[in-house]
Design a protein around this motif. Sequence first.
Motif, PDB file in Angstrom:
ATOM      1  N   THR A  89       0.963  -1.157  -0.059  1.00 43.15           N
ATOM      2  CA  THR A  89       0.005   0.070  -0.184  1.00 43.15           C
ATOM      3  C   THR A  89       0.971   1.315  -0.068  1.00 43.15           C
ATOM      4  O   THR A  89       1.045   1.967   0.868  1.00 43.15           O
ATOM      5  CB  THR A  89      -0.760  -0.032   1.215  1.00 43.15           C
ATOM      6  OG1 THR A  89      -0.189  -0.107   2.471  1.00 43.15           O
ATOM      7  CG2 THR A  89      -1.882  -1.220   1.174  1.00 43.15           C
ATOM      8  N   PRO A  90       1.252   1.429  -1.168  1.00 42.85           N
ATOM      9  CA  PRO A  90       2.365   2.648  -1.081  1.00 42.85           C
ATOM     10  C   PRO A  90       1.418   3.967  -1.143  1.00 42.85           C
ATOM     11  O   PRO A  90       0.277   4.048  -1.504  1.00 42.85           O
ATOM     12  CB  PRO A  90       3.063   2.644  -2.743  1.00 42.85           C
ATOM     13  CG  PRO A  90       2.167   1.664  -3.282  1.00 42.85           C
ATOM     14  CD  PRO A  90       1.376   0.860  -2.650  1.00 42.85           C
ATOM     15  N   THR A  91       2.361   5.136  -0.749  1.00 39.30           N
ATOM     16  CA  THR A  91       1.551   6.461  -0.779  1.00 39.30           C
ATOM     17  C   THR A  91       2.469   7.261  -1.723  1.00 39.30           C
ATOM     18  O   THR A  91       3.568   6.621  -2.662  1.00 39.30           O
ATOM     19  CB  THR A  91       1.900   7.361   0.457  1.00 39.30           C
ATOM     20  OG1 THR A  91       3.096   7.321   0.851  1.00 39.30           O
ATOM     21  CG2 THR A  91       1.214   6.393   1.649  1.00 39.30           C
ATOM     22  N   GLY A  92       2.051   8.524  -1.980  1.00 40.76           N
ATOM     23  CA  GLY A  92       3.072   9.414  -2.946  1.00 40.76           C
ATOM     24  C   GLY A  92       4.247   9.540  -2.595  1.00 40.76           C
ATOM     25  O   GLY A  92       5.088  10.104  -3.111  1.00 40.76           O
ATOM     26  N   LYS A  93       4.676   9.256  -1.194  1.00 38.59           N
ATOM     27  CA  LYS A  93       6.102   9.739  -0.901  1.00 38.59           C
ATOM     28  C   LYS A  93       6.923   8.035  -1.106  1.00 38.59           C
ATOM     29  O   LYS A  93       8.222   8.155  -0.805  1.00 38.59           O
ATOM     30  CB  LYS A  93       6.164   9.611   0.599  1.00 38.59           C
ATOM     31  CG  LYS A  93       5.553  11.022   1.093  1.00 38.59           C
ATOM     32  CD  LYS A  93       5.815  11.196   2.483  1.00 38.59           C
ATOM     33  CE  LYS A  93       5.291  12.572   2.875  1.00 38.59           C
ATOM     34  NZ  LYS A  93       5.469  13.248   4.490  1.00 38.59           N
ATOM     35  N   ASN A  94       6.391   6.873  -1.671  1.00 36.08           N
ATOM     36  CA  ASN A  94       7.173   6.041  -2.027  1.00 36.08           C
ATOM     37  C   ASN A  94       7.735   6.058  -3.386  1.00 36.08           C
ATOM     38  O   ASN A  94       7.181   6.654  -4.303  1.00 36.08           O
ATOM     39  CB  ASN A  94       6.254   4.647  -1.686  1.00 36.08           C
ATOM     40  CG  ASN A  94       6.239   4.317  -0.136  1.00 36.08           C
ATOM     41  OD1 ASN A  94       5.153   4.425   0.357  1.00 36.08           O
ATOM     42  ND2 ASN A  94       6.972   4.018   0.583  1.00 36.08           N
ATOM     43  N   THR A  95       8.995   5.413  -3.570  1.00 35.54           N
ATOM     44  CA  THR A  95       9.368   5.125  -4.568  1.00 35.54           C
ATOM     45  C   THR A  95       9.127   3.906  -5.419  1.00 35.54           C
ATOM     46  O   THR A  95       8.789   2.744  -4.734  1.00 35.54           O
ATOM     47  CB  THR A  95      11.041   4.917  -4.593  1.00 35.54           C
ATOM     48  OG1 THR A  95      11.402   3.943  -3.669  1.00 35.54           O
ATOM     49  CG2 THR A  95      11.595   6.409  -3.745  1.00 35.54           C
ATOM     50  N   ASN A 124      -0.259 -14.251  -4.710  1.00 31.25           N
ATOM     51  CA  ASN A 124      -1.082 -13.043  -5.301  1.00 31.25           C
ATOM     52  C   ASN A 124      -0.381 -11.959  -4.706  1.00 31.25           C
ATOM     53  O   ASN A 124      -0.548 -11.573  -3.112  1.00 31.25           O
ATOM     54  CB  ASN A 124      -2.642 -13.436  -4.715  1.00 31.25           C
ATOM     55  CG  ASN A 124      -2.870 -14.701  -5.106  1.00 31.25           C
ATOM     56  OD1 ASN A 124      -2.521 -15.389  -5.941  1.00 31.25           O
ATOM     57  ND2 ASN A 124      -3.629 -15.253  -4.122  1.00 31.25           N
ATOM     58  N   ILE A 125       0.210 -10.999  -5.642  1.00 33.85           N
ATOM     59  CA  ILE A 125       0.690  -9.787  -4.874  1.00 33.85           C
ATOM     60  C   ILE A 125       0.085  -8.677  -5.360  1.00 33.85           C
ATOM     61  O   ILE A 125      -0.080  -8.706  -6.817  1.00 33.85           O
ATOM     62  CB  ILE A 125       2.266  -9.692  -5.269  1.00 33.85           C
ATOM     63  CG1 ILE A 125       3.031 -11.068  -4.574  1.00 33.85           C
ATOM     64  CG2 ILE A 125       2.815  -8.566  -4.864  1.00 33.85           C
ATOM     65  CD1 ILE A 125       4.330 -11.321  -5.347  1.00 33.85           C
ATOM     66  N   SER A 126      -0.506  -7.978  -4.724  1.00 33.66           N
ATOM     67  CA  SER A 126      -1.297  -6.606  -5.311  1.00 33.66           C
ATOM     68  C   SER A 126      -0.932  -5.227  -4.738  1.00 33.66           C
ATOM     69  O   SER A 126      -0.310  -5.291  -3.560  1.00 33.66           O
ATOM     70  CB  SER A 126      -2.681  -6.848  -5.421  1.00 33.66           C
ATOM     71  OG  SER A 126      -3.182  -7.321  -4.248  1.00 33.66           O
ATOM     72  N   ILE A 127      -1.323  -4.146  -5.368  1.00 29.87           N
ATOM     73  CA  ILE A 127      -1.032  -3.000  -4.898  1.00 29.87           C
ATOM     74  C   ILE A 127      -2.268  -2.117  -4.779  1.00 29.87           C
ATOM     75  O   ILE A 127      -2.916  -2.290  -5.530  1.00 29.87           O
ATOM     76  CB  ILE A 127      -0.007  -2.348  -5.980  1.00 29.87           C
ATOM     77  CG1 ILE A 127       1.203  -2.738  -5.776  1.00 29.87           C
ATOM     78  CG2 ILE A 127       0.051  -0.862  -5.528  1.00 29.87           C
ATOM     79  CD1 ILE A 127       2.268  -2.083  -6.961  1.00 29.87           C
ATOM     80  N   LEU A 128      -2.409  -1.787  -3.549  1.00 33.84           N
ATOM     81  CA  LEU A 128      -3.641  -1.007  -3.071  1.00 33.84           C
ATOM     82  C   LEU A 128      -3.420   0.443  -2.516  1.00 33.84           C
ATOM     83  O   LEU A 128      -2.416   0.365  -1.846  1.00 33.84           O
ATOM     84  CB  LEU A 128      -4.848  -1.533  -2.414  1.00 33.84           C
ATOM     85  CG  LEU A 128      -5.497  -2.580  -3.062  1.00 33.84           C
ATOM     86  CD1 LEU A 128      -6.290  -3.389  -1.844  1.00 33.84           C
ATOM     87  CD2 LEU A 128      -6.557  -2.006  -4.077  1.00 33.84           C
ATOM     88  N   ASP A 129      -4.126   1.368  -2.830  1.00 39.07           N
ATOM     89  CA  ASP A 129      -4.006   2.559  -1.983  1.00 39.07           C
ATOM     90  C   ASP A 129      -4.327   2.372  -0.531  1.00 39.07           C
ATOM     91  O   ASP A 129      -5.284   1.474  -0.417  1.00 39.07           O
ATOM     92  CB  ASP A 129      -4.974   3.525  -2.602  1.00 39.07           C
ATOM     93  CG  ASP A 129      -5.507   4.860  -2.027  1.00 39.07           C
ATOM     94  OD1 ASP A 129      -4.982   5.857  -2.307  1.00 39.07           O
ATOM     95  OD2 ASP A 129      -6.571   4.726  -1.104  1.00 39.07           O
TER      96      ASP A 129
END
Lengths: 282, 282
Positions: B147-153, B171-176
């Motif tokens: 769960t990355p934010t705008g601060k992550n690279t 199962n790897i996913s990306i979520l706000d």
Amino acid sequence: MITKDTRFLIVGLGLIGGSYARALSKQGFSVDAIDLQQESLDYAKAQGMIEHGATLGNELIQQADVIILAVYPNAILPWINQHQSLIKTNALLTDVCGVKQGIVEDVQAILRSDLEFIASHPMAGKEVSGVQYADDTIFHNANFIITPTGKNTISAIECMQELAKLLGFTNISILDPMEHDKMIGFVSQLTHAIAVSLMNTNDNTHLVDYTGDSFRDLTRIARINEVLWSELFFMNKDILIREIEDFVAEINHLKNTLQNNDEKELKRLFVQATERRKLFDR
Amino acid sequence: MITKDTRFLIVGLGLIGGSYARALSKQGFSVDAIDLQQESLDYAKAQGMIEHGATLGNELIQQADVIILAVYPNAILPWINQHQSLIKTNALLTDVCGVKQGIVEDVQAILRSDLEFIASHPMAGKEVSGVQYADDTIFHNANFIITPTGKNTISAIECMQELAKLLGFTNISILDPMEHDKMIGFVSQLTHAIAVSLMNTNDNTHLVDYTGDSFRDLTRIARINEVLWSELFFMNKDILIREIEDFVAEINHLKNTLQNNDEKELKRLFVQATERRKLFDR
């Protein structure tokens, strides 16, 4: 008493009726069946689950010693009304219905005095229906509940205990019809009402990729036969409504605990649930 | 990027931290751990799950390239506050916490600018706690959510994807973070609130003899770690309260359907639940 000459008739050859037929024929008994669908009868005959099958079957009714009504709950009383004149003197009748009040008394009230109806409930099933899924292993480790009234004889109760053993049930108990319906209202109907309502809470199907075992376990029983279960829910309506109200009061209490930031009470609820649930581990 | 020289530090050696340690050490990585309990460290060392363990562990912090905070949610921010001065420049930090809002932003707000914190959630567990139950097979077929934010690279996101694969997640996913918390509010927290409330609805433990698989499946997750789950519930309070309200509205609708003898609507509810649940079959 059940002897090797006892002739069983199963009325309604679905998942449960078919599983009874399979178990009894395996044990060497003569099993006949009546069903509206010829193909269900043909299938059961080809599988060796029944000897004779018929869509009307007056002769089969005349020959039967034990009649098992494995039809939908609402079909029991009309069937007895229509066919009881054909039944052999001293025959024993039972059902497989998941709710008892509203059936037992009504049937016993109209039944010929030389016949006996004793209600019972095999607490087993699958999320599918139809004789092609018949499988008597679903009875193993399951509960068989006999719900006699004051009109039933000791010998009929003993006969049902024998039948339950023949079917492969390990846990056989006797409950008053009202106690049975209260128990089933909590253990089975409330759980189905919860699973169905959880599936219906918004359309959350887009979350399928994120669901784990907890959600799947909780909603497995949300796949439900709508005809059978609406009959069962309406038959046990007053008890089920009360159970839903008690449950809603409890989950609202948990919600209020969150709203009031009452950490101590929330932890108490978790600890209590954990303690109680331990008793249910096998 | 993770290389074979990457040194992992696990802070908090419980069920999840221990399972991370087991998976990573199996793959040949150097894994160290910090835990308050010396015996947890001794156990992990004896099992070959970690190289070095310490209850304070300033040196281990200084050497770590990737720090995994596997402590209770409320302990994350204080730990970072207290120890970040020791951490190596360019080290990557992550967590294992089941709720994301209220942690990610707070940690990122106070973190040294030469460090990066990227939040993640391994959706796996057991109804037990402690390093002695550590078992990395719980990650197989489970979901890992970053769960990355705008601060992550981008490189930190890629590094977390690599870590998830090393741990055995498929199962790897990306979520706000907010989407994550809404999803978890329904899929995990509401289901736990239901199971706990069902166990707490009256004292129904006398029914243990009559319960079948449905009830057991529905209440399995009512055995719950009250410290961890009260933190998680309070952190996601607003979302969870809303989910409980939606669910209660739905089960009350089912109750009203019974009260009004609305057979057509009851059947519709059953059919809809059945249709939706089919999508969740594996």
